[in-house]
Scaffold this active site. Sequence first.
Site, PDB file in Angstrom:
ATOM      1  CE1 TYR A  52      94.095  11.957  44.909  1.00  0.00           C
ATOM      2  CE2 TYR A  52      94.335  14.302  45.359  1.00  0.00           C
ATOM      3  CZ  TYR A  52      94.810  13.137  44.795  1.00  0.00           C
ATOM      4  OH  TYR A  52      95.989  13.147  44.096  1.00  0.00           O
ATOM      5  CG  HIS A 105     102.073   5.796  43.468  1.00  0.00           C
ATOM      6  ND1 HIS A 105     101.913   5.734  42.107  1.00  0.00           N
ATOM      7  CD2 HIS A 105     103.415   5.925  43.675  1.00  0.00           C
ATOM      8  CE1 HIS A 105     103.106   5.818  41.513  1.00  0.00           C
ATOM      9  NE2 HIS A 105     104.023   5.924  42.433  1.00  0.00           N
ATOM     10  CB  CYS A 113      97.237  13.248  61.225  1.00  0.00           C
ATOM     11  SG  CYS A 113      97.534  14.765  62.161  1.00  0.00           S
ATOM     12  CB  ALA A 216      93.759  -5.445  32.066  1.00  0.00           C
TER      13      ALA A 216
HETATM   14  P1  NAD Z   1      98.566   5.675  33.078  1.00  0.00           P
HETATM   15  O1  NAD Z   1      97.186   6.229  33.104  1.00  0.00           O
HETATM   16  O2  NAD Z   1      99.689   6.600  32.837  1.00  0.00           O
HETATM   17  O3  NAD Z   1      98.624   4.532  31.959  1.00  0.00           O
HETATM   18  C1  NAD Z   1      97.608   3.582  31.839  1.00  0.00           C
HETATM   19  C2  NAD Z   1      98.068   2.493  30.909  1.00  0.00           C
HETATM   20  O4  NAD Z   1      97.051   1.502  30.890  1.00  0.00           O
HETATM   21  C3  NAD Z   1      98.292   2.944  29.468  1.00  0.00           C
HETATM   22  O5  NAD Z   1      99.508   2.389  28.999  1.00  0.00           O
HETATM   23  C4  NAD Z   1      97.091   2.350  28.709  1.00  0.00           C
HETATM   24  O6  NAD Z   1      97.431   1.943  27.390  1.00  0.00           O
HETATM   25  C5  NAD Z   1      96.773   1.140  29.553  1.00  0.00           C
HETATM   26  N1  NAD Z   1      95.362   0.735  29.535  1.00  0.00           N
HETATM   27  C6  NAD Z   1      94.242   1.496  29.476  1.00  0.00           C
HETATM   28  N2  NAD Z   1      93.154   0.737  29.513  1.00  0.00           N
HETATM   29  C7  NAD Z   1      93.568  -0.546  29.598  1.00  0.00           C
HETATM   30  C8  NAD Z   1      92.915  -1.806  29.670  1.00  0.00           C
HETATM   31  N3  NAD Z   1      91.577  -1.912  29.671  1.00  0.00           N
HETATM   32  N4  NAD Z   1      93.675  -2.933  29.741  1.00  0.00           N
HETATM   33  C9  NAD Z   1      95.025  -2.859  29.740  1.00  0.00           C
HETATM   34  N5  NAD Z   1      95.712  -1.702  29.674  1.00  0.00           N
HETATM   35  C10 NAD Z   1      94.986  -0.561  29.611  1.00  0.00           C
HETATM   36  O7  NAD Z   1      98.743   4.875  34.444  1.00  0.00           O
HETATM   37  P2  NAD Z   1     100.015   4.553  35.351  1.00  0.00           P
HETATM   38  O8  NAD Z   1     101.138   4.088  34.508  1.00  0.00           O
HETATM   39  O9  NAD Z   1      99.491   3.679  36.443  1.00  0.00           O
HETATM   40  O10 NAD Z   1     100.453   5.945  35.998  1.00  0.00           O
HETATM   41  C11 NAD Z   1      99.499   6.827  36.457  1.00  0.00           C
HETATM   42  C12 NAD Z   1      99.644   7.376  37.852  1.00  0.00           C
HETATM   43  O11 NAD Z   1      98.330   7.851  38.213  1.00  0.00           O
HETATM   44  C13 NAD Z   1     100.007   6.373  38.917  1.00  0.00           C
HETATM   45  O12 NAD Z   1     100.942   7.000  39.726  1.00  0.00           O
HETATM   46  C14 NAD Z   1      98.719   6.102  39.724  1.00  0.00           C
HETATM   47  O13 NAD Z   1      98.970   6.209  41.106  1.00  0.00           O
HETATM   48  C15 NAD Z   1      97.784   7.221  39.354  1.00  0.00           C
HETATM   49  N6  NAD Z   1      96.396   6.752  39.004  1.00  0.00           N
HETATM   50  C16 NAD Z   1      95.784   5.742  39.725  1.00  0.00           C
HETATM   51  C17 NAD Z   1      94.512   5.290  39.379  1.00  0.00           C
HETATM   52  C18 NAD Z   1      93.856   4.209  40.196  1.00  0.00           C
HETATM   53  O14 NAD Z   1      94.132   4.093  41.390  1.00  0.00           O
HETATM   54  N7  NAD Z   1      93.006   3.354  39.607  1.00  0.00           N
HETATM   55  C19 NAD Z   1      93.846   5.851  38.296  1.00  0.00           C
HETATM   56  C20 NAD Z   1      94.479   6.897  37.576  1.00  0.00           C
HETATM   57  C21 NAD Z   1      95.755   7.327  37.947  1.00  0.00           C
END
Ligand code: NAD
Length: 231
Positions: A52, A105, A113, A216
């Site tokens: 992290y 999340h 803590c 996106a």
């Molecule tokens: P995921 O990584 O499982 O899925 C990501 C999705 O985004 C996929 O369907 C992919 O096709 C799509 N994607 C990738 N690039 C893209 C773009 N440029 N434009 C549009 N779509 C795009 O993510 P999730 O469903 O959020 O689940 C993952 C878990 O991991 C969550 O619980 C989250 O808390 C955590 N996570 C968070 C972060 C962050 O805070 N940025 C990053 C990684 C993982």
Amino acid sequence: MNIVVLTGAGISAESGIPVFRGADGLWEGHRVEDVATPEGFARDPQLVHEFYNRRRAKLLEVKPNAAHGALARLERELDGQLTLITQNIDDLHERAGSREVIHMHGELLKARCRQCGAVVAWREDLSRANLCKACGGMDSMRPHVVWFGEMPFHLGWIERELNRADLFVAIGTSGQVYPAAGFVGAAKESGARTLEINLDPGGTSRDFDEHRTGLASEQVPAWVDECLGKR
Ligand code: NAD
């Protein structure tokens, strides 16, 4: 018109934050069980802190993209009709100008803590040597994020918003992680129309009424323009 938006890792991908699991099934080279579960933290807290710490340092280097900006604009212009829920632990929605973000999340730039429950802002590296500033607890600080096997935050609030949604939009989420993956079903049951904006179809794709496929940073601003134009 109540709009509920759920964002996932895909909305932050173009800002330079890697999405969740790579093709190898690992999260930035680690097994999810090792770095994102309470058991993994109990086994090797230093490894989890370091994982992290790297992500926190990276987050401080990146910037929100056009998709985050468009959602901030939607919130401003809709004035109370938008609920923004994110699975992301980054703060890119806030940095783009969103005022109310439901972080189900948790948040990477906060620490908690394990003894007294105090949640504090945290931008530096976190380690076992850090004392809790509230109770003085030793080796008690952990990232303020939800790990697999833990209860996400704000589920009651989210349920209320899904119940009164007219439109539910999921952006950049793979629909693999529950309970967030079940929100589309709950919104549909309440009579909402559902839209998925994603690069690839997610695991719950067939539950959506409409799909927009692409980046996106392109799809979200175009959808927001349409939404605001229609009013
Ligand atoms: P995921 O990584 O499982 O899925 C990501 C999705 O985004 C996929 O369907 C992919 O096709 C799509 N994607 C990738 N690039 C893209 C773009 N440029 N434009 C549009 N779509 C795009 O993510 P999730 O469903 O959020 O689940 C993952 C878990 O991991 C969550 O619980 C989250 O808390 C955590 N996570 C968070 C972060 C962050 O805070 N940025 C990053 C990684 C993982």
